[in-house]
Design a protein around this motif. Structure first.
Motif, short mmCIF file in Angstrom:
data_model
loop_
_atom_site.label_atom_id
_atom_site.label_comp_id
_atom_site.label_asym_id
_atom_site.label_seq_id
_atom_site.Cartn_x
_atom_site.Cartn_y
_atom_site.Cartn_z
N GLY A 51 0.82 -1.21 0.00
CA GLY A 51 0.00 0.00 0.00
C GLY A 51 0.85 1.26 0.00
N LEU A 52 0.35 2.29 -0.65
CA LEU A 52 0.97 3.62 -0.63
C LEU A 52 -0.04 4.60 -0.05
CD1 LEU A 52 2.67 3.87 -4.15
CD2 LEU A 52 3.75 3.22 -1.99
N GLU A 53 0.41 5.45 0.85
CA GLU A 53 -0.42 6.50 1.42
C GLU A 53 0.21 7.86 1.12
OE1 GLU A 53 -2.68 4.70 5.34
OE2 GLU A 53 -0.67 5.54 5.59
N LEU A 54 -0.63 8.82 0.76
CA LEU A 54 -0.19 10.21 0.69
C LEU A 54 -0.48 10.84 2.04
CD1 LEU A 54 -1.49 11.32 -2.83
CD2 LEU A 54 0.64 10.13 -2.22
N ARG A 75 -5.02 6.68 -0.26
CA ARG A 75 -4.33 5.40 -0.15
C ARG A 75 -4.55 4.59 -1.43
NH1 ARG A 75 -4.27 0.01 1.53
NH2 ARG A 75 -2.48 -0.49 2.88
N TYR A 76 -3.51 3.87 -1.84
CA TYR A 76 -3.55 3.03 -3.04
C TYR A 76 -2.99 1.65 -2.70
CZ TYR A 76 -3.08 7.85 -4.80
OH TYR A 76 -3.19 9.20 -5.00
N VAL A 77 -3.52 0.63 -3.35
CA VAL A 77 -2.93 -0.71 -3.31
C VAL A 77 -2.24 -0.91 -4.66
CG1 VAL A 77 -3.34 -3.17 -3.15
CG2 VAL A 77 -4.67 -1.60 -1.73
N PHE A 94 4.72 1.15 -10.21
CA PHE A 94 3.36 1.63 -9.98
C PHE A 94 3.17 2.98 -10.65
CE2 PHE A 94 5.86 3.37 -6.48
CZ PHE A 94 5.47 4.70 -6.47
N THR A 95 1.93 3.26 -10.98
CA THR A 95 1.49 4.58 -11.42
C THR A 95 0.11 4.82 -10.83
OG1 THR A 95 2.72 4.46 -13.52
CG2 THR A 95 0.94 6.07 -13.38
N VAL A 96 -0.03 5.89 -10.06
CA VAL A 96 -1.30 6.23 -9.42
C VAL A 96 -1.65 7.68 -9.75
CG1 VAL A 96 -0.95 4.57 -7.54
CG2 VAL A 96 -0.15 6.93 -7.27
N GLU A 121 3.49 0.82 2.88
CA GLU A 121 3.06 -0.13 3.90
C GLU A 121 3.01 -1.53 3.28
OE1 GLU A 121 -0.37 0.08 7.17
OE2 GLU A 121 -1.16 -0.35 5.18
N LEU A 122 3.64 -2.47 3.96
CA LEU A 122 3.56 -3.87 3.56
C LEU A 122 2.64 -4.62 4.49
CD1 LEU A 122 7.16 -5.10 2.58
CD2 LEU A 122 5.38 -4.12 1.14
#
Length: 335
Positions: A51-54, A75-77, A94-96, A121-122
């Motif tokens: 996961g990525l969080e801004l 948040r992105y998975v 990744f590209t979000v 986040e893992l």
């Protein structure tokens, strides 16, 4: 960045993570890309989710005063569902899409003092951990830049920029936070206002521009806040005379007589029905002209070296604070 820390929730000998963002600043509503690089530990592990969080450092007002904290606003998975072997190296690209309301952190390459980050986040079978935090740089949209440049050419000065936790009533705000850019007025408005705060709320179709003035009082009237809202489209960048447009907004704001108290006082006023005598100016001043011409633009008001150093320190404090909070949380769980 190197693989900066082992995942505490997984334990010593677990995998490490490093997120590398592609170079350059991103735009609100634009694409953010990079790679999440994983290094396997002493044993194989199932990576269930990446996961990525801004996240942003924000200020919050309450009865006891003001406080600062960190807020995740998106948040992105970006991966997961695979087994990471012992000592295995794997990269997950990744590209979000960044939210349209993402705050702006720089203007003409000069930091504004706003701190954003991308936190990784893992999630594994035995727990989860935030393994990496990288600074995020966001530059203004063309329509935002046009407005800021017009304010600079109208001799407004940059004072500061910060992020507030909360919502502005009467707007289409979607994020749990908003950005305030504080401006000092030029001499012709200094008799009426002490400060003007600017907020951008971007959407795919356009931009809500919220202006709040700290109006001076008179011999018989106290000072008060006045606030108004205008709407512009992205395609207006090339067709509006932005100096006249923005100056009209400021005149309407400073001439407004009613005192307001709460955030719900926002009212709508689009440039299409404002009644001012706007004209198209395809050959007008281009973006960045204020700085190139040495005018009293907003970017000129930012003392580059000093502000840049402060922002570097702020990002360092941001990263250290995140790690301290995580360590305290882990100690609490152990207790």
């Amino acid at each position: 960045m190197v693989f900066k820390r082992l995942l505490g929730a997984i334990g010593i000998g677990g995998p490490s993570v490093d997120t590398v963002l592609d170079g350059g600043a991103v735009l609100p509503g634009g694409a953010l890309s990079g790679q999440v690089r994983l290094q396997g530990g002493g044993a194989a592990v199932k990576i269930e989710e990446i996961g990525l969080e801004l996240v942003a450092r924000v200020e919050a007002e309450h009865e006891e005063g003001e406080s600062e904290g960190t807020v995740a606003f998106e948040r992105y998975v970006v991966g997961g569902g695979f087994r990471l072997g012992e000592d295995e190296e794997r990269s997950v690209p990744f590209t979000v899409t960044v939210p349209w309301e993402t705050p702006v952190t720089e203007l003409y390459g000069q930091p504004l003092g706003v701190v954003l980050g991308v936190r990784t986040e893992l999630v594994v079978a035995d727990g989860r951990d935030r393994g990496d935090l990288d600074p995020l740089t966001v530059r203004p949209l063309p329509v935002q830049e046009a407005i800021l440049e017009a304010l600079g050419q109208l001799e407004f000065g940059f004072r500061s920029a910060d992020l507030e936790l909360g919502r502005i009533g009467g707007t289409g705000q979607r994020l749990p936070l908003y950005q305030e850019i504080e401006l000092t007025p030029p001499p012709r408005y200094a008799h009426a206002v002490t400060e003007i705060e600017l907020t951008f709320l971007a959407t795919p179709s356009g931009l809500e521009v919220v202006l709040e003035a700290d109006k001076r009082g008179g011999p018989l009237t106290p000072g008060h806040d006045a606030l108004t809202r205008f709407t512009v489209r992205h395609e207006d960048v090339a067709v509006l005379d932005w100096n006249s447009e923005v100056d009209g907004w400021i005149r309407r704001l400073t001439e407004h007589r009613e005192a307001y108290g709460a955030q719900a006082y926002v009212h709508s006023a689009s440039h299409t029905d404002s009644g001012s005598d706007h004209t198209s100016d395809d050959g007008g001043s281009g973006l960045g002209t204020a700085v190139a011409a040495g005018a009293a633009g907003l970017a000129v008001g930012v003392v580059g070296g000093m502000v840049a150093a402060e922002v570097v320190d702020e990002i360092g404090d941001f990263l250290e604070g995140e790690e301290e909070e995580e360590e305290e949380g882990e100690e609490g769980e152990e207790g």
